[in-house]
Design a protein around this motif. Structure first.
Motif, mmCIF file in Angstrom:
data_model
loop_
_atom_site.group_PDB
_atom_site.id
_atom_site.type_symbol
_atom_site.label_atom_id
_atom_site.label_comp_id
_atom_site.label_asym_id
_atom_site.label_seq_id
_atom_site.Cartn_x
_atom_site.Cartn_y
_atom_site.Cartn_z
ATOM 1 N N GLN A 279 8.221 -19.602 0.980
ATOM 2 C CA GLN A 279 8.157 -20.126 2.178
ATOM 3 C C GLN A 279 8.821 -21.675 1.738
ATOM 4 O O GLN A 279 9.559 -21.986 1.702
ATOM 5 C CB GLN A 279 6.886 -19.858 2.892
ATOM 6 C CG GLN A 279 7.422 -20.561 3.386
ATOM 7 C CD GLN A 279 6.068 -21.229 4.343
ATOM 8 O OE1 GLN A 279 4.930 -20.228 4.597
ATOM 9 N NE2 GLN A 279 5.547 -21.841 5.811
ATOM 10 N N ALA A 280 8.383 -21.443 0.276
ATOM 11 C CA ALA A 280 8.283 -23.133 -0.451
ATOM 12 C C ALA A 280 9.707 -23.371 -0.943
ATOM 13 O O ALA A 280 10.664 -24.080 -1.012
ATOM 14 C CB ALA A 280 7.815 -23.259 -1.606
ATOM 15 N N GLN A 281 10.452 -21.403 -1.475
ATOM 16 C CA GLN A 281 11.932 -21.852 -1.835
ATOM 17 C C GLN A 281 12.782 -21.476 -0.410
ATOM 18 O O GLN A 281 14.081 -21.806 -1.550
ATOM 19 C CB GLN A 281 11.440 -21.413 -3.064
ATOM 20 C CG GLN A 281 11.052 -21.575 -4.219
ATOM 21 C CD GLN A 281 11.129 -20.676 -5.941
ATOM 22 O OE1 GLN A 281 12.239 -19.599 -5.383
ATOM 23 N NE2 GLN A 281 10.611 -20.443 -6.102
ATOM 24 N N PHE A 282 12.913 -20.988 0.158
ATOM 25 C CA PHE A 282 13.934 -20.144 1.246
ATOM 26 C C PHE A 282 15.020 -21.367 1.640
ATOM 27 O O PHE A 282 15.818 -20.523 1.708
ATOM 28 C CB PHE A 282 12.973 -20.074 2.385
ATOM 29 C CG PHE A 282 13.676 -19.472 3.892
ATOM 30 C CD1 PHE A 282 13.816 -17.812 3.582
ATOM 31 C CD2 PHE A 282 13.540 -20.326 4.593
ATOM 32 C CE1 PHE A 282 14.261 -17.344 3.857
ATOM 33 C CE2 PHE A 282 14.512 -19.559 5.906
ATOM 34 C CZ PHE A 282 15.083 -18.072 5.589
ATOM 35 N N ALA B 161 -0.443 -13.155 -0.420
ATOM 36 C CA ALA B 161 0.043 -14.370 0.582
ATOM 37 C C ALA B 161 0.515 -15.253 -1.023
ATOM 38 O O ALA B 161 1.578 -16.084 -0.917
ATOM 39 C CB ALA B 161 -1.077 -14.122 1.081
ATOM 40 N N ALA B 162 0.103 -14.799 -1.675
ATOM 41 C CA ALA B 162 0.007 -16.066 -2.815
ATOM 42 C C ALA B 162 1.950 -15.634 -3.692
ATOM 43 O O ALA B 162 2.658 -17.230 -3.014
ATOM 44 C CB ALA B 162 -0.660 -15.938 -4.337
ATOM 45 N N ALA C 239 5.013 -2.626 -5.581
ATOM 46 C CA ALA C 239 3.625 -2.670 -6.276
ATOM 47 C C ALA C 239 3.038 -3.578 -5.767
ATOM 48 O O ALA C 239 1.046 -3.295 -5.911
ATOM 49 C CB ALA C 239 3.689 -2.505 -7.627
ATOM 50 N N LEU C 240 3.322 -4.747 -5.270
ATOM 51 C CA LEU C 240 2.329 -5.823 -5.207
ATOM 52 C C LEU C 240 2.144 -5.542 -4.052
ATOM 53 O O LEU C 240 0.862 -5.755 -3.194
ATOM 54 C CB LEU C 240 2.927 -7.197 -5.303
ATOM 55 C CG LEU C 240 2.316 -8.613 -4.306
ATOM 56 C CD1 LEU C 240 1.257 -9.026 -5.162
ATOM 57 C CD2 LEU C 240 3.027 -9.772 -4.690
ATOM 58 N N PHE C 241 3.206 -5.369 -2.873
ATOM 59 C CA PHE C 241 2.421 -4.390 -1.351
ATOM 60 C C PHE C 241 1.843 -3.389 -1.499
ATOM 61 O O PHE C 241 1.413 -3.210 -0.149
ATOM 62 C CB PHE C 241 3.847 -4.143 -1.033
ATOM 63 C CG PHE C 241 4.160 -6.387 -0.835
ATOM 64 C CD1 PHE C 241 4.211 -7.200 0.641
ATOM 65 C CD2 PHE C 241 5.170 -6.935 -2.021
ATOM 66 C CE1 PHE C 241 5.276 -7.808 1.237
ATOM 67 C CE2 PHE C 241 6.085 -7.767 -1.328
ATOM 68 C CZ PHE C 241 5.555 -8.507 -0.468
ATOM 69 N N ARG C 242 1.626 -2.983 -2.236
ATOM 70 C CA ARG C 242 1.108 -1.241 -1.955
ATOM 71 C C ARG C 242 -0.355 -1.829 -2.521
ATOM 72 O O ARG C 242 -1.508 -1.279 -2.268
ATOM 73 C CB ARG C 242 1.635 -0.151 -2.631
ATOM 74 C CG ARG C 242 2.955 0.590 -2.340
ATOM 75 C CD ARG C 242 3.101 1.443 -3.397
ATOM 76 N NE ARG C 242 4.335 1.964 -3.004
ATOM 77 C CZ ARG C 242 5.683 2.721 -3.260
ATOM 78 N NH1 ARG C 242 5.074 3.202 -4.419
ATOM 79 N NH2 ARG C 242 6.503 3.473 -3.343
ATOM 80 N N ALA C 243 -0.203 -2.463 -3.656
ATOM 81 C CA ALA C 243 -1.801 -3.417 -3.912
ATOM 82 C C ALA C 243 -2.660 -3.558 -2.588
ATOM 83 O O ALA C 243 -3.751 -3.275 -2.313
ATOM 84 C CB ALA C 243 -1.986 -3.845 -4.808
ATOM 85 N N ASP C 244 -2.070 -4.749 -1.744
ATOM 86 C CA ASP C 244 -2.444 -5.111 -0.507
ATOM 87 C C ASP C 244 -2.532 -4.214 0.664
ATOM 88 O O ASP C 244 -3.669 -4.300 1.173
ATOM 89 C CB ASP C 244 -1.475 -6.568 -0.428
ATOM 90 C CG ASP C 244 -2.645 -7.575 -0.236
ATOM 91 O OD1 ASP C 244 -2.851 -7.771 -1.391
ATOM 92 O OD2 ASP C 244 -1.736 -8.504 0.072
ATOM 93 N N ALA C 245 -2.307 -2.735 0.837
ATOM 94 C CA ALA C 245 -1.693 -1.892 1.325
ATOM 95 C C ALA C 245 -3.269 -1.046 1.165
ATOM 96 O O ALA C 245 -3.673 -0.877 2.021
ATOM 97 C CB ALA C 245 -0.829 -0.723 1.553
#
Length: 300
Positions: free
Chosen positions: A31-34, A24-25, A91-97
């Protein structure tokens, strides 16, 4: 070959990847830089935001193919946001998963196995169960991820609006039909811009500042809906967007964005979670209007 890594992707020591506490972070920064990203990096950003479960499983090659770019562009995207390479981003997405999406991983692997060429033909009943299971999966994701404050903000906008306008074309058309029916029971003035006779732009002349436009669209986004939303905002309407990504062109114009990501079975997407979200908006509006109606009047 799809999971082959490059030298740039050597896994790093276990830590919070690139300093982000969670996905999310990270997605808030994306989103801010999109708007400042290149066309290729925007395509990757949309894919990452909309297909988080796939990112857990797919290697850099598979992700690049899904985005229509070269693997080097995916690595460049990761490095742009401070990751050492694709593996650290993954790895960031795997941690959330591991915390939230464990049920999706097994299902994702099963569904891929079913569509391998030469696989056993599905029975019709099995096909139905796959559709239902994927729909249940999307409902569970909506239940986990729907922000209460954002949902309530959307309902409050509808409560305060003199009139509610609906724009939902193509795949989202049934959602517009349901809302046009349900919202009639609230006593609110409701205008469904259903495109009959291509009169929607003329109908919008009756829109007044302070009205609410409730627009529904998913990738590939219906141009008619985007144009109606833009015209409504230009006339002073508050826009509530039901869409599949914070990075969708509809979300960029909206006062409130509500995300629904329906599951797909063999390329056919359901509307299960989207319709559940639409019904929830109607019920929230009806409930708040009834509370206001029944509130006792103070007397001296």
């Amino acid at each position: 070959m799809k999971n082959r890594t490059t030298p740039e992707e050597t896994p790093q020591p276990s830590q919070s990847p690139a300093g982000f506490a969670d996905t999310a972070a990270f997605l808030a920064v994306v989103q801010a830089q999109f708007d400042s990203l290149s066309r290729q990096l925007k395509a990757i950003a949309r894919h990452v935001e909309m297909h988080r479960d796939r990112l857990v499983l797919d290697g850099v090659q598979a992700t690049a193919e899904a985005c229509g770019v070269q693997p080097s562009a995916v690595v460049r995207f990761a490095k742009h946001f401070g990751f050492s390479g694709y593996s650290e981003l993954q790895a960031l997405f795997r941690a959330d998963a591991e915390r939230q999406l464990a049920p999706n991983r097994g299902y994702q692997e099963r569904i891929r196995g079913l569509i391998v060429p030469g696989a056993q033909t599905l029975a019709v009943g099995q096909l139905a169960r796959e559709v239902i299971e994927r729909s249940v999966d999307s409902l569970q994701a909506l239940q986990r991820q729907l922000p209460d404050d954002r949902f309530e903000a959307g309902v409050d906008l509808m409560v305060q609006a003199p009139a509610i306008w609906l724009a939902a074309s193509r795949r989202a058309f049934p959602v517009g039909a349901y809302l046009a029916y349900a919202l009639q029971h609230t006593g609110k003035a409701v205008h469904w811009l259903n495109g009959l006779g291509a009169m929607q732009q003329l109908e919008l002349r009756a829109l007044r500042p302070g009205d609410v436009m409730l627009a529904v669209s998913f990738a590939p986004y219906a141009q008619e809906t985007l144009e109606m939303a833009q015209a409504a905002v230009a006339r002073g309407a508050q826009l509530i967007a039901i869409t599949d990504s914070q990075l969708s062109p509809l979300a960029a114009q909206a006062k409130v964005v509500l995300i629904a990501q329906d599951g797909a079975t063999f390329g056919f997407r359901s509307l299960t979670s989207t319709l559940a979200l639409a019904q929830s908006l109607f019920l929230g509006l009806a409930y708040k209007l009834e509370l206001a109606y029944e509130a006792p009047v103070a007397t001296d």
